[in-house]
Motif scaffolding. Structure first.
Motif, PDB file in Angstrom:
ATOM      1  N   ALA A  42      30.930  55.878  27.727  1.00  0.00           N
ATOM      2  CA  ALA A  42      30.387  54.519  27.703  1.00  0.00           C
ATOM      3  C   ALA A  42      31.529  53.536  27.889  1.00  0.00           C
ATOM      4  CB  ALA A  42      29.661  54.246  26.386  1.00  0.00           C
ATOM      5  N   ARG A  43      31.191  52.336  28.359  1.00  0.00           N
ATOM      6  CA  ARG A  43      32.200  51.321  28.652  1.00  0.00           C
ATOM      7  C   ARG A  43      32.107  50.179  27.647  1.00  0.00           C
ATOM      8  NH1 ARG A  43      30.099  50.174  34.509  1.00  0.00           N
ATOM      9  NH2 ARG A  43      28.205  50.461  33.257  1.00  0.00           N
ATOM     10  N   PRO A  44      33.104  50.017  26.783  1.00  0.00           N
ATOM     11  CA  PRO A  44      33.110  48.894  25.847  1.00  0.00           C
ATOM     12  C   PRO A  44      33.249  47.576  26.592  1.00  0.00           C
ATOM     13  CG  PRO A  44      35.188  50.076  25.756  1.00  0.00           C
ATOM     14  CD  PRO A  44      34.284  50.876  26.626  1.00  0.00           C
ATOM     15  N   PRO A  45      33.047  46.453  25.907  1.00  0.00           N
ATOM     16  CA  PRO A  45      33.115  45.145  26.570  1.00  0.00           C
ATOM     17  C   PRO A  45      34.478  44.889  27.200  1.00  0.00           C
ATOM     18  CG  PRO A  45      32.159  44.948  24.375  1.00  0.00           C
ATOM     19  CD  PRO A  45      32.716  46.334  24.479  1.00  0.00           C
ATOM     20  N   GLY A  46      34.494  43.950  28.145  1.00  0.00           N
ATOM     21  CA  GLY A  46      35.751  43.518  28.745  1.00  0.00           C
ATOM     22  C   GLY A  46      36.306  44.547  29.709  1.00  0.00           C
ATOM     23  N   ARG A  92      31.093  56.987  33.841  1.00  0.00           N
ATOM     24  CA  ARG A  92      30.189  55.907  34.240  1.00  0.00           C
ATOM     25  C   ARG A  92      30.574  55.334  35.596  1.00  0.00           C
ATOM     26  NH1 ARG A  92      25.338  55.191  31.477  1.00  0.00           N
ATOM     27  NH2 ARG A  92      25.653  55.904  29.338  1.00  0.00           N
ATOM     28  N   GLU A  93      31.894  55.301  35.847  1.00  0.00           N
ATOM     29  CA  GLU A  93      32.400  54.813  37.125  1.00  0.00           C
ATOM     30  C   GLU A  93      33.290  55.887  37.722  1.00  0.00           C
ATOM     31  OE1 GLU A  93      34.211  50.951  37.084  1.00  0.00           O
ATOM     32  OE2 GLU A  93      32.752  50.164  35.651  1.00  0.00           O
ATOM     33  N   PRO A  94      32.804  56.617  38.732  1.00  0.00           N
ATOM     34  CA  PRO A  94      33.663  57.621  39.364  1.00  0.00           C
ATOM     35  C   PRO A  94      34.974  56.986  39.807  1.00  0.00           C
ATOM     36  CG  PRO A  94      31.410  57.831  40.146  1.00  0.00           C
ATOM     37  CD  PRO A  94      31.468  56.561  39.341  1.00  0.00           C
ATOM     38  N   ARG A  95      36.062  57.669  39.509  1.00  0.00           N
ATOM     39  CA  ARG A  95      37.393  57.128  39.790  1.00  0.00           C
ATOM     40  C   ARG A  95      38.374  58.273  39.961  1.00  0.00           C
ATOM     41  NH1 ARG A  95      38.426  53.619  34.549  1.00  0.00           N
ATOM     42  NH2 ARG A  95      36.170  53.338  34.579  1.00  0.00           N
ATOM     43  N   ARG A  96      39.510  57.981  40.519  1.00  0.00           N
ATOM     44  CA  ARG A  96      40.588  58.962  40.603  1.00  0.00           C
ATOM     45  C   ARG A  96      41.861  58.330  40.052  1.00  0.00           C
ATOM     46  NH1 ARG A  96      44.486  58.134  44.335  1.00  0.00           N
ATOM     47  NH2 ARG A  96      44.086  56.651  46.009  1.00  0.00           N
ATOM     48  N   GLY A  97      42.784  59.171  39.630  1.00  0.00           N
ATOM     49  CA  GLY A  97      44.071  58.682  39.150  1.00  0.00           C
ATOM     50  C   GLY A  97      44.028  58.014  37.806  1.00  0.00           C
ATOM     51  N   ALA A  98      43.022  58.324  36.973  1.00  0.00           N
ATOM     52  CA  ALA A  98      42.906  57.687  35.661  1.00  0.00           C
ATOM     53  C   ALA A  98      43.746  58.431  34.623  1.00  0.00           C
ATOM     54  CB  ALA A  98      41.449  57.653  35.220  1.00  0.00           C
ATOM     55  N   THR A 155      39.017  50.286  45.310  1.00  0.00           N
ATOM     56  CA  THR A 155      39.085  49.086  44.482  1.00  0.00           C
ATOM     57  C   THR A 155      39.461  49.501  43.065  1.00  0.00           C
ATOM     58  OG1 THR A 155      36.712  49.234  44.036  1.00  0.00           O
ATOM     59  CG2 THR A 155      37.416  47.800  45.849  1.00  0.00           C
ATOM     60  N   PRO A 156      40.124  48.628  42.311  1.00  0.00           N
ATOM     61  CA  PRO A 156      40.598  49.019  40.978  1.00  0.00           C
ATOM     62  C   PRO A 156      39.458  49.269  39.997  1.00  0.00           C
ATOM     63  CG  PRO A 156      40.972  46.679  41.367  1.00  0.00           C
ATOM     64  CD  PRO A 156      40.549  47.258  42.678  1.00  0.00           C
ATOM     65  N   ALA A 157      39.594  50.322  39.206  1.00  0.00           N
ATOM     66  CA  ALA A 157      38.657  50.600  38.116  1.00  0.00           C
ATOM     67  C   ALA A 157      39.192  49.897  36.871  1.00  0.00           C
ATOM     68  CB  ALA A 157      38.544  52.107  37.895  1.00  0.00           C
ATOM     69  N   LEU A 158      38.583  48.801  36.506  1.00  0.00           N
ATOM     70  CA  LEU A 158      39.115  47.954  35.441  1.00  0.00           C
ATOM     71  C   LEU A 158      38.480  48.218  34.078  1.00  0.00           C
ATOM     72  CD1 LEU A 158      39.330  44.581  37.417  1.00  0.00           C
ATOM     73  CD2 LEU A 158      41.171  46.214  36.951  1.00  0.00           C
ATOM     74  N   THR A 159      37.286  48.810  34.051  1.00  0.00           N
ATOM     75  CA  THR A 159      36.642  49.056  32.761  1.00  0.00           C
ATOM     76  C   THR A 159      37.294  50.250  32.060  1.00  0.00           C
ATOM     77  OG1 THR A 159      34.976  50.481  33.764  1.00  0.00           O
ATOM     78  CG2 THR A 159      34.421  48.140  33.511  1.00  0.00           C
ATOM     79  N   ILE A 160      37.199  50.237  30.739  1.00  0.00           N
ATOM     80  CA  ILE A 160      37.591  51.370  29.905  1.00  0.00           C
ATOM     81  C   ILE A 160      36.348  52.234  29.693  1.00  0.00           C
ATOM     82  CG2 ILE A 160      38.551  52.041  27.673  1.00  0.00           C
ATOM     83  CD1 ILE A 160      40.476  50.430  29.319  1.00  0.00           C
TER      84      ILE A 160
END
Length: 467
Positions: free
Chosen positions: A127-131, A429-435, A456-461
């Motif tokens: 899950a992605r917390p706020p901000g 929740r947001e597919p990403r690479r390099g996390a 594009t940058p994955a900014l959510t936690i």
């Protein structure tokens, strides 16, 4: 170099504070679902929310409960104290389906405004917390700082306007109390490839050297090269393993090797950072690349795999300065993660060999004769995953997070039940690479950074509540 962190309090339930300078005041506690707006309404829906506040000293504990949208009445509690808040959301049958926990030591008298947000999430999923972060990074080391922040530094800046011109030595942070991100106003002395944390102190390592930085004071000093290490390049980029006695180990052998296109990376050196920050070196018998490493209470630091020639496992016992090989067959697989599954037992999860996935294996690292890894049929990851970070969960399960083999491999996560010989993928929740994946100070596991498929940058936690 100071870190001005953004305060992002969200718009609650009621907490009367005693001892405020202006007299008692009411602080509203709001339980929020973050970016998963419908989390509390999903099947089965939350029927009751319970929140408990516990003082740091353990002598004050207050609880309140209400239906979603109702009011929680905690009564009056001292404001001049620091508290940790725990949230539980129960369905109609009393099963816990939502969990949340604040950072430790929230000083109520210092809360800005009249609202204290507490993030809670569905159990058993990301899950992605706020901000969000101010900027993202690819392949950056992450860590938890000062029992409150998740940080990223080093790596490569993500593409896109939100990350344009990001200094790789800048520090990006996410505040688990204010639920928002910020960036340092200055740069660290170097773009880190490995990180070690001691309270507010941060040790950053790259191929040229190492530096200590007091993040709160904004002061830095070079770290002296310890005896036995030719240069910090021998360990920079290695994973940091924490011991229960306060030591940290930067294990050069965990760096990606030829299987990940990083030929020449094998290392036989481990940087040992004492609880007091003193640096020393321990030496493996065999240089390794893509090895797994884990601290096992009562045994020491275990390093396994990553070498076609040496024994399959080496152990650094308490007080030792050199590793002791254990008589396991050579293990040339790279990129597996290691986690404790029971007394005296670990499991190696993931990894790649010859471009193919490696089975999940059970190992008794204390074995002294006729030793062998035991394959767990049915518990192998469903793809070739390297760079695996493995975390022990209750019940002998493991959360494994790593990257698909290949240049642009996605970050993927799995729950591996070693006892039941089962594996389940948990999509982000947001597919990403390099996390990066980091154990967070509030008891969750956090994925931060990386880029989406469109770069594009994955900014959510993203966080996972392990209980």
């Amino acid at each position: 170099m100071k870190i001005p962190l953004l305060g992002r309090f969200l718009p609650a339930l009621g907490l009367s504070l005693l001892g405020c300078a202006e007299g008692p005041r009411t602080l509203t506690v709001e339980v929020v679902p973050g970016h998963e707006a419908t989390a509390f309404q999903e099947d089965p829906p939350v029927a009751r929310i319970e929140v408990t506040a516990t003082a740091a000293e353990g002598d004050v504990t207050v609880s309140a409960a209400a239906a979603p949208g109702g009011e929680l009445d905690f009564g009056e509690i001292p404001a001049e104290r620091a508290y940790t808040f725990d949230v539980r959301g129960l369905d109609a049958g009393g099963a816990i389906v939502v969990r949340g926990r604040s950072a430790a030591g929230i000083y109520l008298a210092a809360v800005t405004g009249d609202v204290l947000p507490l993030f809670a999430q569905r159990t058993g999923r990301w899950a992605r917390p706020p901000g969000e972060l101010a900027a993202s990074r690819v392949g950056a080391p992450g860590a938890a700082l000062a029992e409150r922040y998740l940080i990223l530094t080093g790596g490569a800046a993500a593409e896109g306007a939100a990350a344009g011109g990001v200094d790789p030595a800048r520090l990006d942070a996410y505040d688990l109390a204010a639920w928002g991100g910020s960036a340092s106003s200055g740069a660290l002395p170097r773009a880190a490839r490995s990180l070690v944390v001691r309270g507010d102190l941060l040790l950053t390592l790259d191929g040229e050297g190492a530096s200590w930085t007091d993040v709160a004071a904004g002061q830095s000093a070079e770290a002296s090269l310890p005896e036995g290490l030719g240069s910090f390049a021998e360990v920079a980029g290695g994973r940091t393993v924490e011991a229960s006695d306060g030591r940290s180990f930067v294990v050069g052998a965990t760096r990606a090797g030829a299987a990940a296109g990083a030929a020449g990376a094998p290392s036989d050196k481990v940087l040992v950072v004492g609880e007091d920050g003193a640096l020393s070196v321990a030496k493996l018998r065999h240089a390794r690349a893509g090895a797994a490493a884990v601290w096992v209470e009562g045994l020491g630091l275990v390093v396994a795999g990553g070498s076609a020639d040496g024994e399959g496992l080496e152990l650094l016992g308490d007080g030792a300065t050199e590793f002791s090989p254990r008589p396991f067959p050579p293990d040339a697989s790279e990129g597996a993660g290691a986690a404790i599954t029971g007394p005296g037992e670990i499991a190696l999860v993931g990894g790649v060999q010859g471009g193919a996935a490696v089975p999940t294996r059970r190992i008794a690292p204390g074995c002294a004769a006729t030793c062998a890894a035991v394959e767990v049929e049915g518990a192998a990851l469903t793809a070739a995953i390297g760079g695996v970070a493995a975390f022990a969960l209750p019940g002998g399960r493991i959360l494994a997070v790593g990257s698909e083999a290949g240049e642009d491999g996605l970050t993927r996560s799995f729950i591996v039940d070693v006892a039941a010989a089962q594996v389940e993928e948990l999509p982000l929740r947001e597919p990403r690479r390099g996390a990066a994946v980091v154990p967070a100070p509030n008891g969750t596991l956090a994925v931060l950074g990386g880029v989406h498929a469109d770069r594009t940058p994955a900014l959510t936690i993203e966080t996972f509540f392990p209980e």
